[in-house]
Write a protein that holds these residues in place. Structure first.
Motif, PDB file in Angstrom:
ATOM      1  N   GLY A 154     -10.239  -0.754   4.331  1.00 19.88           N
ATOM      2  CA  GLY A 154     -11.632  -0.721   3.942  1.00 19.88           C
ATOM      3  C   GLY A 154     -12.445  -1.931   4.348  1.00 19.88           C
ATOM      4  O   GLY A 154     -13.612  -2.046   3.967  1.00 19.88           O
ATOM      5  N   LYS A 155     -11.844  -2.838   5.104  1.00 21.10           N
ATOM      6  CA  LYS A 155     -12.548  -4.058   5.503  1.00 21.10           C
ATOM      7  C   LYS A 155     -12.604  -4.157   7.019  1.00 21.10           C
ATOM      8  O   LYS A 155     -11.916  -3.466   7.739  1.00 21.10           O
ATOM      9  CB  LYS A 155     -11.858  -5.276   4.900  1.00 21.10           C
ATOM     10  N   GLN A 156     -13.433  -5.063   7.504  1.00 20.43           N
ATOM     11  CA  GLN A 156     -13.552  -5.258   8.940  1.00 20.43           C
ATOM     12  C   GLN A 156     -12.408  -6.111   9.451  1.00 20.43           C
ATOM     13  O   GLN A 156     -11.699  -6.753   8.684  1.00 20.43           O
ATOM     14  CB  GLN A 156     -14.888  -5.941   9.265  1.00 20.43           C
ATOM     15  N   GLU A 191      -3.433 -11.181  -1.040  1.00 20.39           N
ATOM     16  CA  GLU A 191      -4.670 -11.032  -0.262  1.00 20.39           C
ATOM     17  C   GLU A 191      -4.429 -11.087   1.244  1.00 20.39           C
ATOM     18  O   GLU A 191      -5.335 -10.774   2.030  1.00 20.39           O
ATOM     19  CB  GLU A 191      -5.667 -12.115  -0.655  1.00 20.39           C
ATOM     20  N   ASP A 192      -3.252 -11.500   1.656  1.00 20.03           N
ATOM     21  CA  ASP A 192      -2.922 -11.522   3.079  1.00 20.03           C
ATOM     22  C   ASP A 192      -2.456 -10.162   3.593  1.00 20.03           C
ATOM     23  O   ASP A 192      -2.229  -9.995   4.799  1.00 20.03           O
ATOM     24  CB  ASP A 192      -1.826 -12.555   3.358  1.00 20.03           C
ATOM     25  N   THR A 193      -2.305  -9.206   2.698  1.00 14.70           N
ATOM     26  CA  THR A 193      -1.878  -7.871   3.099  1.00 14.70           C
ATOM     27  C   THR A 193      -2.899  -7.247   4.036  1.00 14.70           C
ATOM     28  O   THR A 193      -4.087  -7.160   3.714  1.00 14.70           O
ATOM     29  CB  THR A 193      -1.698  -6.978   1.866  1.00 14.70           C
TER      30      THR A 193
END
Length: 121
Positions: free
Chosen positions: A41-43, A87-89
Protein backbone atom coordinates in the motif's frame (compact mmCIF):
# COMPACT_ATOMS: atom_id res chain seq x y z
CA UNK A 1 20.90 -6.41 -18.55
CA UNK A 2 19.36 -8.62 -15.88
CA UNK A 3 19.44 -8.11 -12.13
CA UNK A 4 18.99 -11.11 -9.86
CA UNK A 5 18.21 -10.31 -6.24
CA UNK A 6 18.36 -12.81 -3.41
CA UNK A 7 18.60 -13.08 0.36
CA UNK A 8 15.16 -12.09 1.60
CA UNK A 9 13.23 -14.06 4.16
CA UNK A 10 11.48 -14.09 7.51
CA UNK A 11 13.43 -12.76 10.47
CA UNK A 12 12.57 -11.79 14.02
CA UNK A 13 12.84 -8.18 15.21
CA UNK A 14 16.44 -7.36 15.99
CA UNK A 15 17.68 -9.91 13.49
CA UNK A 16 19.82 -9.54 10.38
CA UNK A 17 19.73 -10.41 6.71
CA UNK A 18 22.05 -9.88 3.77
CA UNK A 19 20.63 -9.13 0.35
CA UNK A 20 22.59 -9.59 -2.86
CA UNK A 21 21.90 -8.41 -6.38
CA UNK A 22 24.01 -9.54 -9.31
CA UNK A 23 23.93 -7.88 -12.71
CA UNK A 24 24.49 -9.88 -15.88
CA UNK A 25 24.23 -9.32 -19.60
CA UNK A 26 25.88 -7.03 -22.10
CA UNK A 27 27.34 -3.87 -20.62
CA UNK A 28 30.71 -2.22 -20.14
CA UNK A 29 30.17 -0.65 -16.76
CA UNK A 30 27.57 0.23 -14.16
CA UNK A 31 27.16 3.66 -12.64
CA UNK A 32 24.99 3.85 -9.52
CA UNK A 33 23.52 0.74 -7.90
CA UNK A 34 20.89 0.86 -5.23
CA UNK A 35 18.21 -0.73 -3.13
CA UNK A 36 14.61 0.42 -2.85
CA UNK A 37 11.74 -1.03 -0.89
CA UNK A 38 8.00 -1.06 -1.19
CA UNK A 39 5.70 -1.95 1.67
CA UNK A 40 2.08 -2.98 1.01
CA UNK A 41 0.00 0.00 0.00
CA UNK A 42 2.98 2.35 -0.08
CA UNK A 43 5.23 3.79 -2.75
CA UNK A 44 8.66 2.48 -3.60
CA UNK A 45 11.30 4.40 -1.68
CA UNK A 46 15.07 4.59 -1.78
CA UNK A 47 16.85 2.63 0.95
CA UNK A 48 20.46 3.15 -0.09
CA UNK A 49 22.56 3.79 -3.17
CA UNK A 50 26.23 3.56 -4.04
CA UNK A 51 28.17 5.01 -6.96
CA UNK A 52 30.89 3.16 -8.84
CA UNK A 53 33.39 5.21 -6.83
CA UNK A 54 31.82 4.19 -3.55
CA UNK A 55 29.84 7.29 -2.60
CA UNK A 56 26.88 6.20 -0.48
CA UNK A 57 23.48 7.64 0.36
CA UNK A 58 21.12 6.17 2.97
CA UNK A 59 17.52 6.87 3.83
CA UNK A 60 17.30 8.41 7.29
CA UNK A 61 15.20 5.49 8.53
CA UNK A 62 18.00 2.96 7.95
CA UNK A 63 21.12 4.95 8.85
CA UNK A 64 23.24 3.07 11.37
CA UNK A 65 21.37 -0.20 10.76
CA UNK A 66 21.83 -1.00 7.07
CA UNK A 67 25.05 -1.08 5.07
CA UNK A 68 25.30 -1.03 1.30
CA UNK A 69 28.38 -2.24 -0.54
CA UNK A 70 29.32 -3.38 -4.01
CA UNK A 71 31.86 -5.58 -5.74
CA UNK A 72 32.55 -4.00 -9.11
CA UNK A 73 34.45 -7.06 -10.34
CA UNK A 74 31.36 -9.19 -9.73
CA UNK A 75 28.83 -6.51 -10.76
CA UNK A 76 27.07 -7.16 -7.49
CA UNK A 77 25.56 -4.90 -4.86
CA UNK A 78 24.86 -5.99 -1.30
CA UNK A 79 22.66 -4.71 1.49
CA UNK A 80 23.38 -5.79 5.05
CA UNK A 81 20.28 -5.32 7.19
CA UNK A 82 20.88 -5.28 10.95
CA UNK A 83 18.62 -4.48 13.91
CA UNK A 84 15.59 -5.16 11.77
CA UNK A 85 12.24 -3.75 12.81
CA UNK A 86 8.71 -4.73 11.75
CA UNK A 87 8.58 -1.44 9.84
CA UNK A 88 11.33 -2.77 7.57
CA UNK A 89 8.95 -5.37 6.17
CA UNK A 90 8.74 -4.81 2.41
CA UNK A 91 9.72 -6.10 -0.98
CA UNK A 92 13.28 -4.95 -1.62
CA UNK A 93 14.27 -4.11 -5.19
CA UNK A 94 17.74 -3.50 -6.52
CA UNK A 95 18.49 -1.28 -9.46
CA UNK A 96 21.42 -0.34 -11.61
CA UNK A 97 22.17 2.61 -13.88
CA UNK A 98 23.98 1.37 -16.99
CA UNK A 99 25.52 3.76 -19.51
CA UNK A 100 25.27 3.04 -23.22
CA UNK A 101 25.93 4.76 -26.52
CA UNK A 102 23.07 5.63 -28.80
CA UNK A 103 23.38 8.87 -30.74
CA UNK A 104 24.94 10.14 -27.53
CA UNK A 105 25.91 8.75 -24.15
CA UNK A 106 22.77 7.74 -22.29
CA UNK A 107 21.92 5.86 -19.12
CA UNK A 108 19.32 3.10 -18.73
CA UNK A 109 17.96 1.99 -15.35
CA UNK A 110 17.28 -1.67 -14.73
CA UNK A 111 15.38 -3.29 -11.86
CA UNK A 112 15.63 -6.65 -10.19
CA UNK A 113 12.58 -8.80 -9.49
CA UNK A 114 12.36 -7.96 -5.79
CA UNK A 115 12.98 -10.04 -2.70
CA UNK A 116 10.59 -10.10 0.26
CA UNK A 117 11.83 -9.23 3.72
CA UNK A 118 9.40 -9.95 6.55
CA UNK A 119 10.24 -8.89 10.10
CA UNK A 120 7.92 -10.52 12.57
CA UNK A 121 7.97 -12.42 15.83
Amino acid sequence: VQLQASGGGLVQPGGSLRLSCAASGSFVSINDMGWYRQAPGKQRDLVASITSAGKIVYADSVKGRFTISRDNAKNTVYLQLNSLEPEDTAVYYCNAAVPYWSSSLSVATYWGQGTLVTVSS
